[in-house]
Design a protein around this motif. Structure first.
Motif, PDB file in Angstrom:
ATOM      1  N   ASP A  17       1.229   4.246  -2.910  1.00  0.00           N
ATOM      2  CA  ASP A  17       1.216   5.680  -2.593  1.00  0.00           C
ATOM      3  C   ASP A  17       2.454   6.374  -3.161  1.00  0.00           C
ATOM      4  N   SER A  60     -14.898  -0.073   3.392  1.00  0.00           N
ATOM      5  CA  SER A  60     -13.969  -0.344   4.498  1.00  0.00           C
ATOM      6  C   SER A  60     -12.738  -1.100   4.017  1.00  0.00           C
ATOM      7  N   ARG A  69     -11.482  -1.058   1.030  1.00  0.00           N
ATOM      8  CA  ARG A  69     -10.670  -0.147   0.229  1.00  0.00           C
ATOM      9  C   ARG A  69      -9.881   0.808   1.114  1.00  0.00           C
ATOM     10  N   GLU A  70     -10.522   1.362   2.120  1.00  0.00           N
ATOM     11  CA  GLU A  70      -9.828   2.301   3.008  1.00  0.00           C
ATOM     12  C   GLU A  70      -8.747   1.598   3.825  1.00  0.00           C
ATOM     13  N   ASP A 121       0.829  -1.210   0.000  1.00  0.00           N
ATOM     14  CA  ASP A 121       0.000   0.000   0.000  1.00  0.00           C
ATOM     15  C   ASP A 121       0.866   1.264   0.000  1.00  0.00           C
ATOM     16  N   GLU A 122       2.007   1.222   0.693  1.00  0.00           N
ATOM     17  CA  GLU A 122       2.903   2.380   0.674  1.00  0.00           C
ATOM     18  C   GLU A 122       3.614   2.508  -0.671  1.00  0.00           C
ATOM     19  N   LEU A 141      -5.730   1.173   1.560  1.00  0.00           N
ATOM     20  CA  LEU A 141      -5.047   2.438   1.291  1.00  0.00           C
ATOM     21  C   LEU A 141      -4.480   3.081   2.548  1.00  0.00           C
ATOM     22  N   GLY A 142      -4.760   2.474   3.708  1.00  0.00           N
ATOM     23  CA  GLY A 142      -4.278   3.051   4.953  1.00  0.00           C
ATOM     24  C   GLY A 142      -5.031   4.299   5.390  1.00  0.00           C
ATOM     25  N   LEU A 143      -6.271   4.478   4.883  1.00  0.00           N
ATOM     26  CA  LEU A 143      -7.053   5.673   5.202  1.00  0.00           C
ATOM     27  C   LEU A 143      -7.878   5.505   6.458  1.00  0.00           C
ATOM     28  N   VAL A 144      -7.942   4.309   6.983  1.00  0.00           N
ATOM     29  CA  VAL A 144      -8.675   4.063   8.215  1.00  0.00           C
ATOM     30  C   VAL A 144      -7.912   3.029   9.036  1.00  0.00           C
ATOM     31  N   ARG A 145      -8.010   3.142  10.338  1.00  0.00           N
ATOM     32  CA  ARG A 145      -7.321   2.212  11.230  1.00  0.00           C
ATOM     33  C   ARG A 145      -8.343   1.296  11.897  1.00  0.00           C
TER      34      ARG A 145
END
Length: 471
Positions: free
Chosen positions: A240, A357, A359-360, A236-237, A363-367
């Motif tokens: 990005d 959820s 997808r997020e 995921d990084e 992408l690291g958009l939610v923990r």
């Protein structure tokens, strides 16, 4: 590996053009050539096929023919042929080969392909192949195989141009010329410069090399302090990173900043696609990775049954709810028409929440710890959508049956069940991730079963309460 061994060139099997392509069975011809041991004919036939036809023909052969095809070709040609197959298929074919033949083919692959292929074999077979390879090459493969496919170390290639920073321009050009055959398949847009300790110090664009004076040090024309990443960087990084930078590749270094290789953008894109496909298969109940119809029957059956056998038990629970209210259902048959609608619509809403959820998370958009925030956001959407959907199904029920109380029951049930579905769909993937489980595997079955049970219970429970007005 020579990428031009088998060019992707579609050619009709019948030069007269009279044979319909739908009736073409290239695997039969491939099998005949393999049985005859006609290496030249086999090579020419493969050259006439497009890449996807090569994969189709090879995948339809049995194990003996697979072995014959790969051993009749040179190791370089066999390695190129395997590139057109999925990693799972390629591993199966290599696994059936003699160890020395397998090692020769693996030797012709790029470093990232070697690590991926051996990672798909069982440990004993992989170790046997490594033992048959030169010690230095085997050590390199073992180092890369220690990283997973979703890390930079598992995606990097070692086949890069690297030179010492003290080299002169004419020395680099001479090296390139003398090793043109070896470097032909490398990405030659950039060379990477290191110090005496193999630490990355600069990147050398080939354009700069061509226009420099032959007596200049390459250090004078390199890009100093280039961006680099560590081998442990997760997928995921990596996504990005390439989203933020318009690079075709990025150098990979270890903890001591020693140059290990390069990760290319297309490798990250490919692995991201594979990860998405894997999650989709898991969400559909195919556990254990990629499934192809060329795999053994019992293996395919086992992978599917591992989820289906659990799902049938969960569905028995949903059926038990209907059994509890069978008297109500027998008195108000119209309810049976709306039960699957409420179940399906709620499931669709829940699956939308699961998808967001997942997808997020990727992408690291939610923990995973942010379940309460996610729940509040899903409840807001669920309240609006549930109200709209509930009103629509209520109107349909009143028009169809003429009883406003039936519309009230199914409308309220759908609205409430939509709230339940989005709550589960939004938060369960985070909970499973926090507990260390794969959210792609369990989110679907849990969501489907709970929304079915709750939907049935809401409809039949409300109908039982208003039974006198529904009859």
């Amino acid at each position: 590996m020579n990428a031009s061994s088998f060019p992707e060139r579609p050619v009709h099997p019948d030069s007269t053009g009279t044979e319909p392509l739908s009736d073409w069975r290239p695997w039969e011809r491939l099998g005949e050539l393999a049985e005859a041991g006609d290496a030249e004919g086999l090579r020419n036939f493969l050259l006439s096929l497009a890449a996807h036809d090569q994969a189709l023909a090879l995948s339809r052969l049995d194990e003996d023919h697979h072995t014959a095809v790969l051993t009749l070709l040179s190791a370089e040609e066999a390695a190129e042929l395997l590139r057109h197959l999925s990693e799972t298929q390629a591993a199966e074919l290599v696994d059936a080969l003699d160890t020395l033949d397998a090692a020769a083919i693996v030797q012709e692959m790029s470093s990232d392909e070697q690590a991926d292929l051996l990672g798909d074999l069982d440990d004993d077979q992989a170790e046997s192949i490594l033992q048959a390879m030169p010690a230095a090459d085997a050590a390199s493969v073992r180092e890369l195989a220690a990283y997973s496919d979703d890390q930079a170390g598992g995606l990097l290639v070692r086949e890069i141009l690297r030179f010492n920073q003290s080299s002169l321009v004419h020395e680099v050009i001479t090296t390139l010329s003398e090793n043109a055959e070896e470097f032909r398949d490398y990405d030659v847009q950039y060379a990477y410069l290191t110090d005496d300790n193999d630490k990355l110090v600069g990147v050398l664009p080939m354009r700069n090399l061509l226009f420099a004076k032959r007596t200049d040090p390459v250090a004078d024309i390199m890009i100093l302090d280039p961006l680099s990443i560590t081998a442990s960087m997760p997928l995921d990084e990596l996504r990005d990173f390439f989203d933020a930078h318009h690079f075709l590749g990025v150098p990979v270094v270890d903890d001591n900043h020693k140059l290990l290789g390069v990760v290319h953008r297309n490798a990250v894109d490919y692995e991201s696609t594979r990860a998405a496909e894997s999650d989709f298969l898991k969400s559909q109940g195919i556990i254990g990775g990629e499934e192809l119809r060329t795999m053994p029957l019992w293996q395919r059956s086992k992978r599917r049954l591992s989820w289906l056998s659990i799902n049938i038990l969960l569905n028995i629970g949903a059926a038990g709810v209907i059994a509890m209210y069978q008297d109500t259902l027998s008195k108000v048959i119209a309810l049976a028409v709306f039960l699957p609608i409420i179940s399906d619509m709620s499931g669709c809403s829940g699956n939308q929440a699961v998808a967001v959820s997942m997808r997020e998370l990727s992408l690291g958009l939610v923990r995973p710890a942010e379940m309460f925030r996610v729940w509040l956001q899903e409840m807001s959407v669920g309240l609006i959508n549930g109200t709209v959907l509930g009103m629509l199904v209520a109107i349909v029920a009143v028009i169809w049956d003429g009883n406003p109380y039936l519309g009230l029951v199914v409308g309220v049930a759908l609205c409430a069940n939509t709230l339940i579905a989005v709550s589960i769909g939004g938060t369960v993937p985070l909970l499973l991730k926090r507990l260390g489980f794969d959210p792609a595997v369990a989110s679907g079955p849990l969501l489907t079963t709970v929304t079915d049970m709750c939907g049935f219970m809401l409809v039949l429970g409300l109908a039982t309460m208003l039974l006198e007005r529904l009859i």
